[in-house]
Design a protein around this motif. Structure first.
Motif, short mmCIF file in Angstrom:
data_model
loop_
_atom_site.label_atom_id
_atom_site.label_comp_id
_atom_site.label_asym_id
_atom_site.label_seq_id
_atom_site.Cartn_x
_atom_site.Cartn_y
_atom_site.Cartn_z
N GLY A 65 8.61 -4.32 4.80
CA GLY A 65 8.47 -2.88 4.72
C GLY A 65 7.87 -2.41 3.41
O GLY A 65 7.95 -3.09 2.38
N THR A 66 7.25 -1.25 3.45
CA THR A 66 6.69 -0.61 2.26
C THR A 66 7.04 0.86 2.31
O THR A 66 6.92 1.49 3.36
CB THR A 66 5.17 -0.84 2.15
OG1 THR A 66 4.69 -0.32 0.91
CG2 THR A 66 4.41 -0.20 3.30
N GLN A 67 7.49 1.40 1.19
CA GLN A 67 7.97 2.78 1.14
C GLN A 67 6.81 3.75 0.98
O GLN A 67 5.96 3.59 0.10
CB GLN A 67 8.94 2.96 -0.02
CG GLN A 67 9.43 4.38 -0.23
CD GLN A 67 10.40 4.83 0.85
OE1 GLN A 67 11.32 4.11 1.21
NE2 GLN A 67 10.19 6.03 1.38
N VAL A 68 6.80 4.76 1.82
CA VAL A 68 5.86 5.88 1.69
C VAL A 68 6.69 7.13 1.45
O VAL A 68 7.56 7.47 2.26
CB VAL A 68 4.99 6.04 2.95
CG1 VAL A 68 4.16 7.31 2.84
CG2 VAL A 68 4.10 4.82 3.13
N THR A 69 6.43 7.79 0.35
CA THR A 69 7.14 9.02 0.01
C THR A 69 6.12 10.14 -0.16
O THR A 69 5.19 10.02 -0.96
CB THR A 69 7.95 8.86 -1.28
OG1 THR A 69 8.88 7.78 -1.13
CG2 THR A 69 8.72 10.14 -1.60
N VAL A 70 6.30 11.18 0.62
CA VAL A 70 5.42 12.34 0.55
C VAL A 70 6.21 13.46 -0.11
O VAL A 70 7.23 13.90 0.41
CB VAL A 70 4.93 12.76 1.93
CG1 VAL A 70 3.93 13.91 1.81
CG2 VAL A 70 4.30 11.59 2.66
N GLN A 77 1.15 13.21 -2.48
CA GLN A 77 1.37 14.63 -2.25
C GLN A 77 1.04 14.98 -0.80
O GLN A 77 0.22 14.31 -0.15
CB GLN A 77 0.49 15.45 -3.19
CG GLN A 77 0.91 15.36 -4.65
CD GLN A 77 0.11 16.31 -5.52
OE1 GLN A 77 -0.97 16.74 -5.15
NE2 GLN A 77 0.66 16.61 -6.68
N PRO A 78 1.65 16.02 -0.28
CA PRO A 78 1.30 16.48 1.07
C PRO A 78 -0.21 16.72 1.18
O PRO A 78 -0.83 17.28 0.27
CB PRO A 78 2.09 17.78 1.21
CG PRO A 78 3.25 17.62 0.29
CD PRO A 78 2.72 16.83 -0.88
N GLY A 79 -0.76 16.31 2.29
CA GLY A 79 -2.19 16.44 2.51
C GLY A 79 -2.99 15.25 2.04
O GLY A 79 -4.18 15.13 2.35
N GLY A 80 -2.36 14.35 1.32
CA GLY A 80 -3.05 13.17 0.81
C GLY A 80 -3.20 12.09 1.86
O GLY A 80 -2.82 12.26 3.03
N SER A 81 -3.75 10.97 1.43
CA SER A 81 -4.00 9.85 2.32
C SER A 81 -3.51 8.55 1.69
O SER A 81 -3.41 8.43 0.47
CB SER A 81 -5.50 9.72 2.62
OG SER A 81 -5.99 10.87 3.28
N LEU A 82 -3.21 7.60 2.57
CA LEU A 82 -2.82 6.26 2.14
C LEU A 82 -3.37 5.26 3.13
O LEU A 82 -3.54 5.59 4.31
CB LEU A 82 -1.29 6.12 2.13
CG LEU A 82 -0.49 6.45 0.88
CD1 LEU A 82 1.00 6.20 1.19
CD2 LEU A 82 -0.94 5.65 -0.31
N ARG A 83 -3.61 4.06 2.66
CA ARG A 83 -3.93 2.97 3.56
C ARG A 83 -2.91 1.86 3.35
O ARG A 83 -2.82 1.28 2.26
CB ARG A 83 -5.34 2.42 3.36
CG ARG A 83 -5.71 1.43 4.46
CD ARG A 83 -7.13 0.90 4.33
NE ARG A 83 -7.27 -0.07 3.27
CZ ARG A 83 -8.30 -0.90 3.14
NH1 ARG A 83 -9.29 -0.84 4.02
NH2 ARG A 83 -8.36 -1.74 2.14
N LEU A 84 -2.16 1.60 4.39
CA LEU A 84 -1.19 0.51 4.36
C LEU A 84 -1.85 -0.76 4.88
O LEU A 84 -2.67 -0.71 5.78
CB LEU A 84 0.03 0.85 5.22
CG LEU A 84 0.73 2.17 4.90
CD1 LEU A 84 1.93 2.35 5.81
CD2 LEU A 84 1.12 2.25 3.44
N SER A 85 -1.47 -1.87 4.29
CA SER A 85 -2.01 -3.17 4.71
C SER A 85 -0.89 -4.06 5.21
O SER A 85 0.23 -4.01 4.71
CB SER A 85 -2.71 -3.86 3.54
OG SER A 85 -3.79 -3.11 3.04
N GLY A 104 0.78 -1.22 0.00
CA GLY A 104 0.00 0.00 0.00
C GLY A 104 0.81 1.28 0.00
O GLY A 104 0.24 2.37 -0.07
N GLY A 105 2.13 1.16 0.09
CA GLY A 105 2.94 2.37 0.05
C GLY A 105 2.96 3.00 -1.33
O GLY A 105 2.45 2.42 -2.30
N GLY A 106 3.53 4.18 -1.41
CA GLY A 106 3.63 4.85 -2.69
C GLY A 106 4.03 6.30 -2.54
O GLY A 106 4.43 6.74 -1.46
N LEU A 107 3.91 7.02 -3.64
CA LEU A 107 4.23 8.45 -3.69
C LEU A 107 2.93 9.23 -3.54
O LEU A 107 1.99 9.03 -4.33
CB LEU A 107 4.92 8.78 -5.00
CG LEU A 107 5.22 10.25 -5.28
CD1 LEU A 107 6.18 10.81 -4.25
CD2 LEU A 107 5.77 10.42 -6.69
#
Length: 129
Positions: free
Chosen positions: A122-127, A13-21, A8-11
């Motif tokens: 691990g999963t990468q989250v990049t903001v 933008q600031p203010g956005g949302s993500l759901r990691l599983s 569920g990680g990814g790129l």
């Protein structure tokens, strides 16, 4: 052997949302009086920090570190053997590799790496804008 796989990680933008599983296997049931699942993150050049955790008993007690309260939500789906981390209002400082981990040590909150024996990859989250 407990195994965990994050996704569920990814790129974002600031203010956005993500759901990691975090898909959990190796337990008879995700609902367990013996285990807790934690989410950790490690930013470049920084130590890994625990951000949230949940007991896997019926009470599903949760914990959040102060820096993520109000923006992170941990939840579970017993039928899917999956624990989620919903992240809202993403900030540049949230950029990190996010890991889920499991413990049966009885010491699960606040989440400390030393107390968790089983880890995902691990999963990468990049903001970034």
């Amino acid at each position: 052997q407990v195994q965990l796989v994050e996704s569920g990680g990814g790129l974002v933008q600031p203010g956005g949302s993500l759901r990691l599983s975090c898909a959990v296997s190796g337990l008879r049931s995700l609902r367990s009086d013996d285990y807790a699942i934690g989410w950790f993150r490690q930013a470049p050049g920084k130590e890994r920090e625990g951000v949230s955790c949940m007991s896997m008993n019926e009470g599903s007690t949760t914990y959040y570190t102060d820096s993520v309260k109000g923006r992170f939500i941990i939840s579970r789906d017993n039928a899917k053997n999956t624990v989620y981390l919903q992240i809202h209002s993403l900030e540049l400082e949230d950029t990190a590799v996010y890991y889920c981990a499991a413990t049966s040590s009885g010491r699960w909150a606040p989440p400390a790496s030393i107390d968790y024996a089983y880890w995902g990859q691990g999963t990468q989250v990049t903001v970034s804008s």
